[in-house]
Design a protein around this motif. Sequence first.
Motif, mmCIF file in Angstrom:
data_model
loop_
_atom_site.group_PDB
_atom_site.id
_atom_site.type_symbol
_atom_site.label_atom_id
_atom_site.label_comp_id
_atom_site.label_asym_id
_atom_site.label_seq_id
_atom_site.Cartn_x
_atom_site.Cartn_y
_atom_site.Cartn_z
ATOM 1 N N MET A 1 32.203 -21.189 -41.783
ATOM 2 C CA MET A 1 33.140 -21.235 -42.891
ATOM 3 C C MET A 1 32.580 -20.451 -44.072
ATOM 4 S SD MET A 1 34.876 -24.427 -44.911
ATOM 5 C CE MET A 1 33.349 -25.234 -45.209
ATOM 6 N N VAL A 2 31.291 -20.611 -44.356
ATOM 7 C CA VAL A 2 30.677 -19.901 -45.476
ATOM 8 C C VAL A 2 30.791 -18.397 -45.256
ATOM 9 C CG1 VAL A 2 28.485 -19.457 -46.660
ATOM 10 C CG2 VAL A 2 29.154 -21.798 -46.099
ATOM 11 N N ARG A 3 30.549 -17.975 -44.030
ATOM 12 C CA ARG A 3 30.659 -16.547 -43.700
ATOM 13 C C ARG A 3 32.092 -16.044 -43.914
ATOM 14 N NH1 ARG A 3 29.420 -16.302 -38.139
ATOM 15 N NH2 ARG A 3 27.960 -17.881 -38.733
ATOM 16 N N ARG A 4 33.068 -16.828 -43.458
ATOM 17 C CA ARG A 4 34.473 -16.419 -43.614
ATOM 18 C C ARG A 4 34.865 -16.330 -45.089
ATOM 19 N NH1 ARG A 4 38.562 -19.661 -39.997
ATOM 20 N NH2 ARG A 4 39.947 -18.154 -40.976
ATOM 21 N N LEU A 5 34.463 -17.321 -45.880
ATOM 22 C CA LEU A 5 34.792 -17.295 -47.307
ATOM 23 C C LEU A 5 34.111 -16.116 -47.997
ATOM 24 C CD1 LEU A 5 34.569 -21.077 -48.288
ATOM 25 C CD2 LEU A 5 36.626 -19.697 -47.990
ATOM 26 N N GLY A 6 32.858 -15.859 -47.644
ATOM 27 C CA GLY A 6 32.116 -14.741 -48.233
ATOM 28 C C GLY A 6 32.729 -13.393 -47.907
ATOM 29 N N ALA A 7 33.437 -13.317 -46.790
ATOM 30 C CA ALA A 7 34.065 -12.058 -46.377
ATOM 31 C C ALA A 7 35.382 -11.792 -47.109
ATOM 32 C CB ALA A 7 34.304 -12.072 -44.865
ATOM 33 N N ILE A 8 35.891 -12.768 -47.835
ATOM 34 C CA ILE A 8 37.137 -12.602 -48.588
ATOM 35 C C ILE A 8 36.757 -12.298 -50.034
ATOM 36 C CG2 ILE A 8 39.299 -13.699 -49.310
ATOM 37 C CD1 ILE A 8 39.038 -15.490 -46.769
ATOM 38 N N SER A 9 36.951 -11.071 -50.439
ATOM 39 C CA SER A 9 36.445 -10.590 -51.734
ATOM 40 C C SER A 9 36.969 -11.402 -52.927
ATOM 41 C CB SER A 9 36.766 -9.109 -51.916
ATOM 42 O OG SER A 9 38.174 -8.913 -51.928
ATOM 43 N N GLU A 10 38.170 -11.935 -52.835
ATOM 44 C CA GLU A 10 38.750 -12.680 -53.963
ATOM 45 C C GLU A 10 37.998 -13.974 -54.263
ATOM 46 O OE1 GLU A 10 40.469 -11.505 -51.379
ATOM 47 O OE2 GLU A 10 42.217 -10.408 -52.081
ATOM 48 N N TYR A 11 37.247 -14.510 -53.293
ATOM 49 C CA TYR A 11 36.541 -15.763 -53.519
ATOM 50 C C TYR A 11 35.293 -15.597 -54.386
ATOM 51 C CZ TYR A 11 39.319 -18.861 -50.614
ATOM 52 O OH TYR A 11 40.334 -19.632 -50.127
ATOM 53 N N ALA A 12 34.645 -14.445 -54.335
ATOM 54 C CA ALA A 12 33.397 -14.246 -55.098
ATOM 55 C C ALA A 12 33.587 -14.537 -56.584
ATOM 56 C CB ALA A 12 32.842 -12.845 -54.868
ATOM 57 N N PRO A 13 34.597 -13.976 -57.270
ATOM 58 C CA PRO A 13 34.743 -14.290 -58.697
ATOM 59 C C PRO A 13 35.156 -15.750 -58.956
ATOM 60 C CG PRO A 13 36.501 -12.799 -57.976
ATOM 61 C CD PRO A 13 35.527 -12.923 -56.843
ATOM 62 N N LEU A 14 35.895 -16.339 -58.041
ATOM 63 C CA LEU A 14 36.296 -17.741 -58.207
ATOM 64 C C LEU A 14 35.078 -18.666 -58.134
ATOM 65 C CD1 LEU A 14 39.533 -17.743 -55.999
ATOM 66 C CD2 LEU A 14 39.413 -17.752 -58.500
ATOM 67 N N PHE A 15 34.215 -18.425 -57.153
ATOM 68 C CA PHE A 15 32.998 -19.233 -57.035
ATOM 69 C C PHE A 15 32.053 -18.955 -58.201
ATOM 70 C CE2 PHE A 15 34.393 -20.439 -52.882
ATOM 71 C CZ PHE A 15 33.694 -21.596 -52.564
ATOM 72 N N ALA A 16 31.972 -17.692 -58.635
ATOM 73 C CA ALA A 16 31.085 -17.333 -59.757
ATOM 74 C C ALA A 16 31.526 -18.053 -61.035
ATOM 75 C CB ALA A 16 31.074 -15.820 -59.963
ATOM 76 N N ALA A 17 32.840 -18.170 -61.233
ATOM 77 C CA ALA A 17 33.350 -18.859 -62.417
ATOM 78 C C ALA A 17 33.109 -20.370 -62.325
ATOM 79 C CB ALA A 17 34.838 -18.574 -62.592
ATOM 80 N N ALA A 18 33.278 -20.921 -61.127
ATOM 81 C CA ALA A 18 33.128 -22.365 -60.944
ATOM 82 C C ALA A 18 31.661 -22.792 -60.879
ATOM 83 C CB ALA A 18 33.858 -22.808 -59.679
ATOM 84 N N TYR A 19 30.819 -21.945 -60.299
ATOM 85 C CA TYR A 19 29.410 -22.280 -60.083
ATOM 86 C C TYR A 19 28.543 -21.103 -60.528
ATOM 87 C CZ TYR A 19 31.909 -25.641 -57.264
ATOM 88 O OH TYR A 19 32.800 -26.599 -56.856
ATOM 89 N N PRO A 20 28.405 -20.901 -61.847
ATOM 90 C CA PRO A 20 27.638 -19.759 -62.362
ATOM 91 C C PRO A 20 26.213 -19.729 -61.798
ATOM 92 C CG PRO A 20 28.770 -20.903 -64.149
ATOM 93 C CD PRO A 20 28.922 -21.744 -62.914
ATOM 94 N N GLY A 21 25.823 -18.540 -61.372
ATOM 95 C CA GLY A 21 24.466 -18.351 -60.855
ATOM 96 C C GLY A 21 24.252 -18.818 -59.425
ATOM 97 N N GLU A 22 25.309 -19.357 -58.787
ATOM 98 C CA GLU A 22 25.190 -19.817 -57.400
ATOM 99 C C GLU A 22 26.086 -18.956 -56.517
ATOM 100 O OE1 GLU A 22 25.330 -24.129 -56.785
ATOM 101 O OE2 GLU A 22 25.464 -24.330 -58.967
ATOM 102 N N SER A 23 25.594 -18.630 -55.359
ATOM 103 C CA SER A 23 26.389 -17.815 -54.438
ATOM 104 C C SER A 23 27.278 -18.718 -53.583
ATOM 105 C CB SER A 23 25.458 -16.992 -53.542
ATOM 106 O OG SER A 23 24.666 -17.871 -52.762
ATOM 107 N N ILE A 24 28.192 -18.101 -52.864
ATOM 108 C CA ILE A 24 29.011 -18.855 -51.915
ATOM 109 C C ILE A 24 28.073 -19.276 -50.789
ATOM 110 C CG2 ILE A 24 30.910 -18.778 -50.267
ATOM 111 C CD1 ILE A 24 32.209 -16.633 -51.998
#
Length: 193
Positions: A1-24
């Motif tokens: 699941m982590v791999r699939r989410l990481g492959a969807i470019s739109e998720y990176a900014p959403l996770f960055a906003a929700a969890y600053p400094g943490e990767s998906i």
Amino acid sequence: MVRRLGAISEYAPLFAAAYPGESIGTATVAKAIATFERTVVSGTAPFDRLVAGDKDAVSESAKHGFVIFNTTGHCATCHSGWRFSDDSFHDIGVKSADLGRGKLMPIAALQYAFKTPTLRNIDRRGPYMHDGCEPSLESVVELYDLGGREKRPSLSPEIHPLGLSAQDKNDLIAFLHSLTSTDAPTTVPELPR
């Protein structure tokens, strides 16, 4: 699941906003799921209206089921409090090779032990048990009435044959249905694909 989410470019900014400094990753996905789960709160169920004084909120069968729940059914031993859970772990005699909590803790009493779930909205969450081995509330009540389907040294001391009558079982199930609230459906947002 982590791999699939990481492959969807739109998720990176959403996770960055929700969890600053943490990767998906596993931790941030778990946090996101936990955040969502905290928003899922059951509303007022017929049983809650009964407790608040509405004597007609539940059937006589459900009222008798509540008595069984607290007496001969011994359900309230583990399904206690407003959420109907002691938040503890018990081996209730489910036939399974899964050690449950015993995988993490080599303590005899925790072998085959799983967390006591809430009973709120229980009739919407079948099949039941950690592995879905019980297809209906009727089969769950039967499991408890038998004192578990698997007798092991780790079986919780609270689990023993109950000797409930067919009417007691029906009334207990009527009570369990009274714990279900009428809630608005969850709105699923448009998610990146």
